[in-house]
Each structure stands twice: as C-alpha cells, then as structure tokens.
Design an enzyme around this catalytic site. Structure first.
Site, PDB file in Angstrom:
ATOM      1  N   CYS A  69       0.594  -1.292  -0.131  1.00 55.23           N
ATOM      2  CA  CYS A  69       0.207   0.093  -0.031  1.00 55.23           C
ATOM      3  C   CYS A  69       0.926   1.281   0.041  1.00 55.23           C
ATOM      4  CB  CYS A  69      -0.809   0.127   0.968  1.00 55.23           C
ATOM      5  SG  CYS A  69      -2.130  -1.150   1.205  1.00 55.23           S
ATOM      6  N   HIS A 117      -2.923   6.937   2.887  1.00 55.22           N
ATOM      7  CA  HIS A 117      -3.204   5.571   2.609  1.00 55.22           C
ATOM      8  C   HIS A 117      -4.259   5.119   3.556  1.00 55.22           C
ATOM      9  CE1 HIS A 117      -3.910   1.325   2.031  1.00 55.22           C
ATOM     10  NE2 HIS A 117      -3.208   0.965   3.284  1.00 55.22           N
ATOM     11  N   ASN A 140     -10.175   0.329   1.614  1.00 59.29           N
ATOM     12  CA  ASN A 140      -8.795   0.403   1.487  1.00 59.29           C
ATOM     13  C   ASN A 140      -8.516  -0.230   0.117  1.00 59.29           C
ATOM     14  OD1 ASN A 140      -5.917  -0.143   1.223  1.00 59.29           O
ATOM     15  ND2 ASN A 140      -5.967  -1.391   3.443  1.00 59.29           N
TER      16      ASN A 140
END
Length: 363
Positions: free
Chosen positions: A129, A267, A297
C-alpha cells in the site's frame, strides 16, 4: 523512523527536487458498490459493527469483467488529460501494484502500449500500500537524472477484492478496488516536491502477506493460498507509533508545522485509525482527506485516488501544501510533502466540496 531502516542507499533525487511536481491527476474506479449490509450478511455480523470497526460505509469492487489493467489505463488517460501532456512525451511509466492481473508481463508495459507512450520505459513495483509513494520517489529520481524524457506517469492500481477471504473479519470489510495516477514534471520555483522518503523493515514482513503463489510442479495449489492475511493489532500499533514520526520528520525538513499543511492525504488503511492518528498529531478534520469511508482500502491506489478526487472537487489550489503518508506490506512506510503546482480546475459536477466529507466523484 527510528526502527525502519533501508538496507541500501538509493540515489539522491537531486538536482533541485523541488522543481519537480505533479502536473495532473486521474483515477479509475469499479462500477459496483458493496454496502455494509452486504458485508455484514456475508460475515454474519451486525451492520453497525462494520462501520464502527473500520469506518468504511461502502466500497467499490471489480466485477468479473473488470481488470486491474482497465483501472490503470483509465487513471492514466485521465491524468494525462489533466496535465495536458501527450503520451509520446512520457519517458517513464511506473505502476505500483501488489495485485497484477498476471505475473508476466507487468501492467506498466501494457498501459504503455494501450495509451501509446512509445518513448517510455515502463515497469511495475510492489511495495504494498506504500507503493505509490515509492513510485513517486523513483520517478523523481529518474527525471532528475536527465536520462529519460521530461515527464513520468505514476500509477497506483490494485484489485484486492480478489485476494480476500469472505469469512475473515479482519480483511473482508476493509478493502476495495481502483486506480489513481499522476503526471510528474518540471514546475515553477516555489512549488513542487519538498521532500519524499520511503523505508522498509523486512523484519515485519509477516504483518501483511498474501496474493497468488506460483504453482509448484506436481503439487496442487492451495485454494486459499492467495488470501491476504493481516495482523491487525500489530499493524495498528505500528501505525500509531510511526505516524507522528513520519509527519514530524517531513515537516522538520521543510521548516513547516501542522498548521501549514492544507491537506493530509493518507493511505486509507482504516478510516477510524487514520482519523485517530491525524487528530492526535494535531490535524483538524478540515485538513484530513478521507476516501476510505466510500471506497475502502484501495491499496497502492489510495493516495492518488484521494488526491485526484480532492483536485476534481476544487479543494486543492495552487500553492497549497499537501502531505501524503503511507504504510504497506514489507513493512514499508513513507511520506511525501509538496506544494501544489497546478491551478485549481472548476469543481466537477457530482463532486462534494464539503470539508467534512470526501471529495468524492461518483461516476
């Protein structure tokens, strides 16, 4: 970051990294929305539990006809249009992804061929990520070296829904799919990238793992071996510890304070956790960009999607200071600080400009 170290020094982004900046943004999202009610029924939990535990209200999920490549191409084309840059002028294409549609070839060469960026070198990276920030650091280094053309196309794209165990409460409610992209290039003095740093601690690689494994000849593949597995408590503790360090280090390098930051784009690991960490450092709700409540996410795409939606909503203006923070598998963590170089476009129809809600485009 005190306990996160890089094993090898990467080349400096000099000369003059502050003269490089983001010229345009884009994003590509799946059509399908998955509500908390659907997730709760699958997990056999209360609908309210999903929102309380994760902060996610709904997420975008790819259907069987959609691919990581399609989202990446959509984001790339949108970013190029926003930057008013021709594909032929792109010298480098970097796709940050941990969920490619196939192992060989990478997504970046396919994007290159589809959009006609025939003068570029194209490759994928995987830093989970945090991949988008690492891709930006690499893109800046390549541009600063003068070895490629004047522009770099940086894409974060993931389809994490295909790596989820639908019975796992730690992962299934959290993730969504999509892509975001930016075009890097030369900007005027006083704007552009102020600092960027990404680091990895492989001692913590077991905190997050998953994705399809290559089959071994003569052995049947594990039908659950591609599932993403998270050590949620350990990850949350790590984020709470490293978040203030990342913010402090970046601001100290630039001689700025929290009050000087116009937009914090993180993030979207977990909107509840991100808000907690941001407010603890001193950011106000108006400074914090949250897209995870409506998108989930989206892995390496979280930050570029959030940036693109904020730009399209008219929230980002020339000279605004933007801090980006990311955590990913590896464990990899990073931060990027910049002053926005482009003039603010007119807010697009259908994009919320309310400070308390995400600048969210609903195609």
């Amino acid at each position: 970051m005190a306990d996160i170290e890089v094993n090898a020094q990467r080349p400096s982004a000099c000369p003059a990294p502050s003269r490089l900046g983001i010229l345009g943004t884009g994003s590509g999202l799946p059509r399908r929305r998955v509500s908390n009610r659907e997730v709760a029924e699958t997990l056999d939990v209360g609908e309210g539990w999903v929102a309380k535990a994760t902060g996610v209200l709904e997420r975008r999920v790819a259907d069987v006809t959609e691919t990581n490549l399609q989202f990446a191409v959509s984001a790339a084309r949108s970013a190029l249009k926003s930057a008013q840059v021709s594909p032929a002028d792109i010298g480098t294409i970097i796709v940050a992804t941990s969920t490619p549609d196939q192992a060989i070839p990478g997504i970046a060469p396919k994007v290159q061929g589809i959009i006609g960026a025939c003068n570029s070198v194209a490759f994928d990276i995987n830093a989970g990520c945090a991949g988008f920030l690492l891709a930006c650091e690499l893109g800046q280094t390549i541009l600063s070296s003068g070895s490629q053309a004047s522009y770099a196309l940086i894409i974060g794209s993931d389809v994490l829904s295909r790596c989820l165990d639908t019975s796992d409460r730690r992962t299934y409610p959290l993730f969504g799919d999509g892509a975001g992209a930016v075009v890097l290039g030369s900007v005027s003095p006083g704007v552009g990238v102020l600092n960027v740093k990404v680091s990895t601690d492989g001692r913590l690689e077991h905190y997050c793992s998953g994705g399809p494994k290559l089959p071994v000849q003569g052995q049947c593949p594990d039908p659950t071996g591609h599932y993403v597995r998270l050590r949620g408590r350990e990850i949350s503790e790590l984020v709470r510890r490293l978040f203030p360090e990342l913010v402090t280090d970046s601001l100290k390098e630039a001689g700025l304070t929290v009050e000087d930051i116009d937009h914090l784009i993180c993030h979207q690991a977990n909107p509840v956790l991100i808000r907690e960490c941001a407010y603890a450092v001193g950011f106000s709700p108006e400074q914090v960009m949250i897209t995870g409540d409506r998108l989930g996410n989206t892995g390496g795409a979280s930050i570029p999607i959030g940036l693109d939606l904020a730009v399209r909503a008219g929230r980002v203006r020339r000279g605004d200071t933007i801090l980006m923070i990311a955590f990913g598998a590896g464990v990899t963590a990073g931060r990027l600080l910049l002053r926005w170089a482009a003039n603010a476009p007119a807010a697009e129809k259908g994009v919320s400009q309310e400070a308390s809600r995400p600048a969210f485009l609903l195609p």
